[in-house]
Write a protein that holds these residues in place. Structure first.
Motif, PDB file in Angstrom:
ATOM      1  N   LEU A   1     -30.061   9.773 -28.431  1.00 33.36           N
ATOM      2  CA  LEU A   1     -29.230   9.448 -27.545  1.00 33.36           C
ATOM      3  C   LEU A   1     -28.889  10.570 -26.413  1.00 33.36           C
ATOM      4  O   LEU A   1     -29.217   9.993 -25.280  1.00 33.36           O
ATOM      5  CB  LEU A   1     -27.898   8.821 -27.481  1.00 33.36           C
ATOM      6  N   PHE A   2     -29.083  11.715 -27.126  1.00 37.34           N
ATOM      7  CA  PHE A   2     -29.210  12.569 -25.822  1.00 37.34           C
ATOM      8  C   PHE A   2     -30.511  12.926 -25.067  1.00 37.34           C
ATOM      9  O   PHE A   2     -30.922  13.122 -23.726  1.00 37.34           O
ATOM     10  CB  PHE A   2     -29.224  14.252 -26.305  1.00 37.34           C
TER      11      PHE A   2
ATOM     12  N   TYR B   1     -32.894   2.957 -31.658  1.00 33.24           N
ATOM     13  CA  TYR B   1     -32.475   3.442 -33.052  1.00 33.24           C
ATOM     14  C   TYR B   1     -31.597   4.727 -33.088  1.00 33.24           C
ATOM     15  O   TYR B   1     -31.250   4.629 -33.624  1.00 33.24           O
ATOM     16  CB  TYR B   1     -34.108   4.191 -33.195  1.00 33.24           C
ATOM     17  N   GLY B   2     -31.405   5.101 -32.152  1.00 33.05           N
ATOM     18  CA  GLY B   2     -30.429   6.679 -31.798  1.00 33.05           C
ATOM     19  C   GLY B   2     -28.707   5.773 -32.090  1.00 33.05           C
ATOM     20  O   GLY B   2     -28.189   6.004 -32.722  1.00 33.05           O
ATOM     21  N   ASP B   3     -29.267   4.458 -31.102  1.00 33.24           N
ATOM     22  CA  ASP B   3     -27.877   3.617 -30.882  1.00 33.24           C
ATOM     23  C   ASP B   3     -27.851   3.875 -32.763  1.00 33.24           C
ATOM     24  O   ASP B   3     -26.328   3.457 -32.971  1.00 33.24           O
ATOM     25  CB  ASP B   3     -28.074   2.325 -29.709  1.00 33.24           C
ATOM     26  N   ALA B   4     -28.583   2.472 -33.132  1.00 29.12           N
ATOM     27  CA  ALA B   4     -28.638   2.572 -34.634  1.00 29.12           C
ATOM     28  C   ALA B   4     -27.647   3.655 -35.649  1.00 29.12           C
ATOM     29  O   ALA B   4     -26.425   3.375 -36.595  1.00 29.12           O
ATOM     30  CB  ALA B   4     -29.427   1.637 -34.845  1.00 29.12           C
TER      31      ALA B   4
ATOM     32  N   GLY C   1     -32.725   9.594 -18.456  1.00 31.52           N
ATOM     33  CA  GLY C   1     -32.587   8.566 -17.078  1.00 31.52           C
ATOM     34  C   GLY C   1     -31.646   7.256 -16.947  1.00 31.52           C
ATOM     35  O   GLY C   1     -31.167   6.697 -16.637  1.00 31.52           O
ATOM     36  N   ASN C   2     -31.298   7.267 -18.607  1.00 33.35           N
ATOM     37  CA  ASN C   2     -30.990   6.168 -19.312  1.00 33.35           C
ATOM     38  C   ASN C   2     -29.448   6.105 -19.064  1.00 33.35           C
ATOM     39  O   ASN C   2     -28.847   7.127 -20.032  1.00 33.35           O
ATOM     40  CB  ASN C   2     -31.383   6.268 -20.887  1.00 33.35           C
ATOM     41  N   ALA C   3     -28.878   5.672 -18.007  1.00 32.05           N
ATOM     42  CA  ALA C   3     -27.309   5.494 -18.574  1.00 32.05           C
ATOM     43  C   ALA C   3     -26.894   4.890 -19.182  1.00 32.05           C
ATOM     44  O   ALA C   3     -25.525   5.350 -19.384  1.00 32.05           O
ATOM     45  CB  ALA C   3     -26.596   4.647 -16.830  1.00 32.05           C
ATOM     46  N   TYR C   4     -27.554   3.833 -19.760  1.00 34.64           N
ATOM     47  CA  TYR C   4     -26.582   3.659 -21.640  1.00 34.64           C
ATOM     48  C   TYR C   4     -26.262   5.094 -22.341  1.00 34.64           C
ATOM     49  O   TYR C   4     -25.171   4.308 -23.148  1.00 34.64           O
ATOM     50  CB  TYR C   4     -27.270   2.643 -21.861  1.00 34.64           C
TER      51      TYR C   4
END
Length: 604
Positions: free
Chosen positions: A285-286, A265-268, A292-295
Motif C-alpha cells: 500500500l505504501f 494484494y496489499g489491501d487483501a 499516486g494511488n489515493a485509495y
C-alpha cells in the motif's frame, strides 16, 4: 519535537539508490552498456513537451542518438525517451524530456510515440495533463497509423469525453476491434468499464469472461479483476479466499503493469488482520501511495490515525501525511478523515473546528454523502469559520506552502508560520524543512536562532527524502558544521538525490567523490617537491666529492703507473655511484608522480 529517526522504508530506498549510482560509475558497468557519459561532452537541446519548449542537456553518445532522431530515425527518439524516463547514465531522469521525444516520434510516424505520449498526457506523468493533445495523438496513431493500442486509448478518451466529444458507442467499437486484434489494452478498458460502470448481470458476466481469459494468460489486470469480482460478488459468488488468491496471483505472478494488482494484494493482506500479513500489506500500500494511488494513501492513513492494526508499523504522523496526500488527490473519504483528525487534535495537531469544516466541505463537494449529512447536522458555521486560518487548509499542501512563502515575503510571517506549522504536524516534509531552516538561522526581529530545534526538524525532513534538507545535511556532514564530520554520509545523501535526477546533487557528488583523488594528488606533489629538494642536496655533495677527487688525481705525478691505474678505478666507482643515485632519484620521481618505476630498476 521528535528526535531524528531514519525510517526503514526510506533507508532501504536510500541504500539502493547509492548502490545504483556507484554501479553506474563503475568502468566495468560502463563497458557493458552503451550509456551517455558526462566526460564525453555535452550539448544543449530543447523539445516541445506538451506545455512549452523545454530545455535540457545531452551527454556523450546521446548527442548522436538525438541527431539521428531529428533526421527521422524514430527508433532513436524512442531510445532517448526511455533513457530520460530511466535517467540513463549522465542523463537526468526527466519525464518532460521523455514526453518531448515521444511527441516528436509521433510526429515522425511512430505508433509507439503516439500511444505512449497519449497515455502520459492523459495520466499527467509530467506533473500536468493535456487532454486535447493526448486525444489528438491517440486518434492519429489509430486512424493514420492503424495502431490498435492507440485505438484503445482513443476509445478511453471517447468514453470519458477527454479532449474529444464523448461517444460511448464509439469507445466500445474501438475497444472491441483492439481486443479482437490481440491488443490487451482494448480488452482491459472494456472489461473494467463493464465491471465498474454498469450493474446489470449481463455486463458483469461479460467482464468476468474477459478477466478469466486474461488471467489464464497470466496478465495482471485479468487476475486483479477476478479478485475484485470475488470481493464484491459481482458476476461470481462472493468469496474472500478466492479474492485473496487471485490478488496474490496478479501481483506476484502477473505479467504487465502490476501496480493496481499489487495494491489489491496489499489491501487483501492488510485486511487479513494477521500481523505478518498486515506488515506485508503496508509495504504494498505504501508503494501504491507513493505511485499516486489515493485509495492506498487513504487506507494507510485512516488505519494509522484512527485504528492501527496489529503488525502495522505506520506512525500517527505518517498516517496524517497519507490522509493529506489522498485528500490532495481529491479522495473524499481522506478529506473527511483529515478533518476528523483536526476535530480530535490527533498527534501534534491543534484542535481546529474551522479546519474541520472546510475539509468536510471539500469531501461533500467531492460527492461523499455521509460528510454532507454531518455538515447539515452541524448547522450554522459562520462563528466557527471566524477562526479559519488566513490560508485555506483545504487547499492542496503545495498551494498552501506557495501562499505561505508569498505571505512571508510580504512581511506576514505569523500567517506563514501558522500554515507551515500545521502542515509540519501533518508530516509534510517541505513544511518541516522550511520550519527547520527558519528555526536554525532565526528570523530577524521575530525570534533568535534555535539551532538545536532547527537541526532536529531538518533531520526529520531529510529522513523522508526532502531534497533541500538532504543537501543541507550533506554539506553539514562534509564540513562538520552542526553535526560530527562524516564525509561518507555526505556523499550518500548526494548520491541518493543524484539517482533521482537531481543534477546539482550529481555534480556535487562527483566533486565529493573526487576529493580523495585531489588530496592524494596534492600529497604526491608535496612529497615530490620535498624529494627533489633532498635528492638535489645529495647530488650536489656527491658531484662535489667526485670533482675534488678527479682534480687531485689528475694533478698527481709519480713514478708508479699502478697508482695512476688505481686512481682511474676509484673515479669510475664514484661515477657509478652517482649514476646509481640518479636511477634512485628517477625511480622516486616516478613514484611521487604516481607512475610506474622504470623497467629493470632494482628499487621497483
Amino acid at each position: 519535537m521528535n528526535s531524528f529517526t531514519m525510517t526503514a522504508r526510506f533507508m532501504s530506498a536510500f541504500c539502493v539508490a547509492v548502490l545504483l549510482l556507484l554501479l553506474a560509475q563503475s568502468p566495468a558497468f560502463a563497458k557493458d552498456r552503451d550509456i551517455p557519459r558526462a566526460e564525453e561532452g555535452y550539448a544543449d537541446s530543447a523539445l516541445v513537451d506538451g506545455k512549452q519548449n523545454y530545455p535540457f542537456e545531452l551527454y556523450g553518445v546521446s548527442r548522436d542518438w538525438n541527431a539521428q532522431c531529428r533526421k527521422g530515425n524514430t527508433a532513436q527518439c524512442i531510445r532517448l525517451a526511455k533513457a530520460f524516463e530511466e535517467g540513463l547514465g549522465a542523463l537526468a531522469k526527466d519525464n518532460r524530456v521523455a514526453i518531448g521525444y515521444y511527441l516528436f516520434a509521433c510526429e515522425k510516424g511512430s505508433a509507439t510515440g503516439c500511444s505512449t505520449s497519449a497515455s502520459m498526457l492523459f495520466d499527467g506523468d509530467m506533473g500536468y495533463r493535456n487532454d486535447p493533445l493526448a486525444a489528438k495523438n491517440a486518434q492519429y496513431g489509430c486512424e493514420s497509423l492503424n495502431d490498435q493500442r492507440s485505438c484503445a486509448i482513443m476509445g478511453y478518451a471517447q468514453k470519458r469525453g477527454l479532449g474529444m466529444v464523448q461517444n460511448e458507442a464509439g469507445a466500445f467499437t474501438k475497444w472491441n476491434a483492439a481486443c479482437a486484434s490481440g491488443e490487451d489494452l482494448g480488452c482491459e478498458f472494456k472489461a473494467y468499464s463493464l465491471f465498474n460502470e454498469y450493474d446489470d448481470a449481463a455486463t458483469g458476466q461479460q467482464a468476468i469472461g474477459l478477466f478469466k481469459t486474461a488471467c489464464d494468460k497470466q496478465l495482471a489486470w485479468g487476475c486483479a479483476g477476478l479478485s475484485f469480482a470475488y470481493e464484491k460478488g459481482r458476476g461470481v459468488g462472493k468469496n474472500s479466499a478466492q479474492s485473496f488468491t487471485f490478488a496474490q496471483k496478479a501481483c506476484v505472478e502477473g505479467k504487465g503493469d502490476t501496480h493496481l494488482a499489487c495494491i489489491q494484494y496489499g489491501d487483501a493482506l492488510f485486511d487479513s488482520n494477521q500481523p505478518d500479513n498486515v506488515a506485508k500489506g503496508v509495504k504494498f500500500l505504501f508503494t501504491g501511495c507513493q505511485g499516486g494511488n489515493a485509495y492506498a494513501c487513504n487506507k494507510l492513513g485512516q488505519s494509522a490515525v484512527f485504528k492501527p492494526r496489529p503488525g502495522q508499523n505506520t506512525t500517527l504522523i505518517e498516517g496524517l501525511h497519507f490522509l493529506r496526500a489522498a485528500c490532495d488527490l481529491d479522495y473524499a473519504a481522506a478529506c473527511e478523515g483529515l478533518g476528523n483528525a483536526y476535530l480530535d487534535g490527533k498527534g501534534e495537531l491543534e484542535v481546529q473546528p474551522a479546519t474541520t469544516i472546510v475539509l468536510w466541505e471539500k469531501a461533500c463537494k467531492l460527492g461523499r454523502q455521509e460528510t454532507c449529512e454531518a455538515l447539515r447536522a452541524v448547522g450554522e458555521t459562520d462563528s466557527i469559520r471566524a477562526k479559519l486560518p488566513l490560508i485555506n487548509p483545504a487547499l492542496p499542501a503545495s498551494q498552501q506552502i506557495a501562499q505561505a512563502l508569498a505571505k512571508k515575503k510580504q512581511g506576514e510571517f505569523n500567517t506563514a508560520w501558522t500554515t507551515l506549522s500545521d502542515l509540519m504536524a501533518e508530516g509534510n516534509d517541505d513544511a518541516t524543512w522550511l520550519i527547520g531552516s527558519w528555526l536554525y538561522y532565526g528570523e530577524p526581529s521575530v525570534f533568535a536562532a534555535k539551532k538545536t530545534d532547527g537541526l532536529i526538524a531538518i533531520q526529520n525532513a531529510a529522513s523522508v527524502g526532502q531534497p533541500d534538507a538532504m543537501k543541507w545535511l550533506a554539506y553539514a556532514y562534509w564540513d562538520g558544521v552542526a553535526v560530527a564530520q562524516d564525509r561518507q554520509k555526505a556523499k550518500n545523501y548526494m548520491a541518493y538525490l543524484a539517482v533521482r535526477g537531481d543534477r546539482e546533487a550529481e555534480a556535487v557528488w562527483r566533486s565529493m567523490d573526487a576529493e580523495g583523488a585531489r588530496k592524494a594528488y596534492a600529497r604526491r606533489q608535496a612529497e615530490f617537491a620535498a624529494l627533489m629538494e633532498r635528492l638535489a642536496k645529495i647530488q650536489a655533495r656527491q658531484y662535489a666529492r667526485a670533482s675534488s677527487f678527479t682534480s687531485s688525481a689528475s694533478s698527481y705525478s709519480g713514478p708508479s703507473t699502478s697508482y695512476s691505474g688505481s686512481s682511474s678505478s676509484s673515479l669510475s666507482d664514484s661515477l657509478a655511484r652517482i649514476r646509481s643515485n640518479n636511477d634512485y632519484y628517477a625511480a622516486n620521481v616516478s613514484r611521487a608522480q604516481g607512475r610506474s618505476c622504470p623497467i629493470g630498476n632494482s628499487y621497483c
